[in-house]
Design an enzyme around this catalytic site. Structure first.
Site, PDB file in Angstrom:
ATOM      1  N   HIS A  58       0.841  -1.196   0.000  1.00  0.00           N
ATOM      2  CA  HIS A  58       0.000   0.000   0.000  1.00  0.00           C
ATOM      3  C   HIS A  58       0.877   1.248   0.000  1.00  0.00           C
ATOM      4  O   HIS A  58       1.738   1.418   0.854  1.00  0.00           O
ATOM      5  CB  HIS A  58      -0.911   0.005   1.231  1.00  0.00           C
ATOM      6  CG  HIS A  58      -1.714   1.266   1.369  1.00  0.00           C
ATOM      7  ND1 HIS A  58      -2.567   1.708   0.380  1.00  0.00           N
ATOM      8  CD2 HIS A  58      -1.784   2.186   2.382  1.00  0.00           C
ATOM      9  CE1 HIS A  58      -3.133   2.844   0.772  1.00  0.00           C
ATOM     10  NE2 HIS A  58      -2.667   3.166   1.972  1.00  0.00           N
TER      11      HIS A  58
ATOM     12  N   ASP B 202      -2.892   9.454   3.386  1.00  0.00           N
ATOM     13  CA  ASP B 202      -3.154   8.040   3.119  1.00  0.00           C
ATOM     14  C   ASP B 202      -4.556   7.908   2.543  1.00  0.00           C
ATOM     15  O   ASP B 202      -5.538   8.283   3.186  1.00  0.00           O
ATOM     16  CB  ASP B 202      -3.019   7.252   4.428  1.00  0.00           C
ATOM     17  CG  ASP B 202      -3.092   5.750   4.219  1.00  0.00           C
ATOM     18  OD1 ASP B 202      -3.633   5.312   3.187  1.00  0.00           O
ATOM     19  OD2 ASP B 202      -2.623   5.004   5.095  1.00  0.00           O
TER      20      ASP B 202
ATOM     21  N   CYS C  68      -3.966   3.318  -4.860  1.00  0.00           N
ATOM     22  CA  CYS C  68      -3.233   4.047  -3.813  1.00  0.00           C
ATOM     23  C   CYS C  68      -2.037   4.804  -4.375  1.00  0.00           C
ATOM     24  O   CYS C  68      -1.754   5.934  -3.962  1.00  0.00           O
ATOM     25  CB  CYS C  68      -2.803   3.101  -2.700  1.00  0.00           C
ATOM     26  SG  CYS C  68      -1.856   1.655  -3.245  1.00  0.00           S
TER      27      CYS C  68
END
Length: 329
Positions: free
Chosen positions: A116, A211, A264
């Site tokens: 990620h 994030d 992401c």
């Protein structure tokens, strides 16, 4: 695609720049829908943003680390290595030999944890205390809107000729319509207007975490970066300085979030691009950047980056810097 089979770009940027990157057909394949971006695409586009003037003066005040920087910094210690902060720093000590990061306002650190991607931005690492600024009302609501929008990190679009919307100072605005001639401008607001005499945090040494899933645990990352900065300061400046969670706070920013399991890396790149183009100008936590950009902007990014790389491959001499890349077949 069939046309991509036997090619790769020449190193970017052109010599004599350091940290040159070559994009291969395998790297290009990760730009297909549903694929995860790899480190080459991440590093390539971040370098492009910094070098090609996308961020203007903000880019000049910024330093972008390679995606391998945090990977090296966080590598598991070998048998026999002690737990001193100097050990991780030693692995990357030559990475900043040509730049004093404490003269920069912003350090961009791409992080990959458990497949990620997210972005960490170290702000004002050379600053040792918080700096405040008093809000001063401008001449008319329009200019106040522009000023306050930058304080609150939201986008406001108004005509340069508009001076007043008839609203009092301190008014809580959710949506304001400004009219001039045939133009109509919608101003979307997420905060209360500051009043004359209010103070806001103009700059502070801090670590911002962006994030797109908000699933990762970030405190270990921030701690490791503080330890790195502490050793780097001693090496660069020759004096001790403590970087702690008290004097360099970390904050999870409220940012646009991904709606799938594969984008992401694209969001990381868009966070960096938006920061360079429309940087944070106040540092009162938490930072609300939900309206930084539309999700559609990210959905277009795979095709945008792919087209950029293909133009470089096909037109190596059409523009300065970026098109000085050639095919190696």
């Amino acid at each position: 695609r069939e046309g991509y089979k036997d090619w790769q770009t020449g190193p970017y940027p052109a010599a004599p720049c350091k940290g040159r990157i070559t994009v291969t057909k395998e790297d290009l394949a990760c730009l297909k829908s549903g694929e995860f971006l790899n480190d080459v695409i991440i590093d390539f586009y971040l370098k492009y943003l910094l070098l090609e003037g996308v961020g203007g003066s903000v880019a000049e005040r910024s330093h972008i680390f390679s995606s391998f920087f945090y990977k090296q910094l966080s590598r598991r210690r070998a048998a026999g290595e002690d737990d001193a902060p100097s050990v991780p720093h030693h692995r990357v000590k030559t990475w900043t030999r040509h730049v004093d990061i404490f003269t920069k306002d912003f350090l961009f650190v791409p992080v990959n944890q458990e497949a990620h991607w997210y972005l960490v931005v170290v702000c004002f690492p050379g600053l040792e205390e918080v700096q405040f600024e008093e809000f001063q009302s401008r001449t008319g609501l329009c200019s106040d809107l522009i000023y306050c929008s930058r304080m609150c990190n939201v986008s406001v679009f108004v005509s340069a000729g508009v001076h007043s919307a008839g609203l009092p100072e301190g008014h809580c605005v959710k949506e304001v319509s400004l009219q001039k001639s045939e133009f109509r401008h919608q101003v979307r607001w997420c905060s209360v207007f500051p009043k004359r005499g209010d103070f806001f945090v103009f700059s502070r040494p801090c670590i911002l975490v962006m994030d797109s899933l908000k699933l990762s645990y970030h405190e270990n990352v921030c701690r490791l970066l503080r330890e790195y900065l502490q050793v780097e300061w001693e090496v660069r400046r020759g004096t001790p300085r403590l970087f702690t969670s008290d004097n360099m706070k970390s904050s999870n920013c409220r940012v646009p979030l991904q709606d799938n399991s594969s984008d992401c890396g694209l969001y990381l790149l868009q966070y960096a691009e938006s920061f360079l183009q429309n940087p944070v100008v106040h540092f009162d936590f938490p930072l609300c950047l939900d309206n930084w950009f539309l999700r559609q902007r990210v959905r277009q990014k795979r095709e945008e980056i792919q087209s950029l790389i293909m133009r470089m491959h096909q037109n190596p001499h059409t523009e300065p810097l970026i098109y000085r890349m050639w095919s190696l077949i």
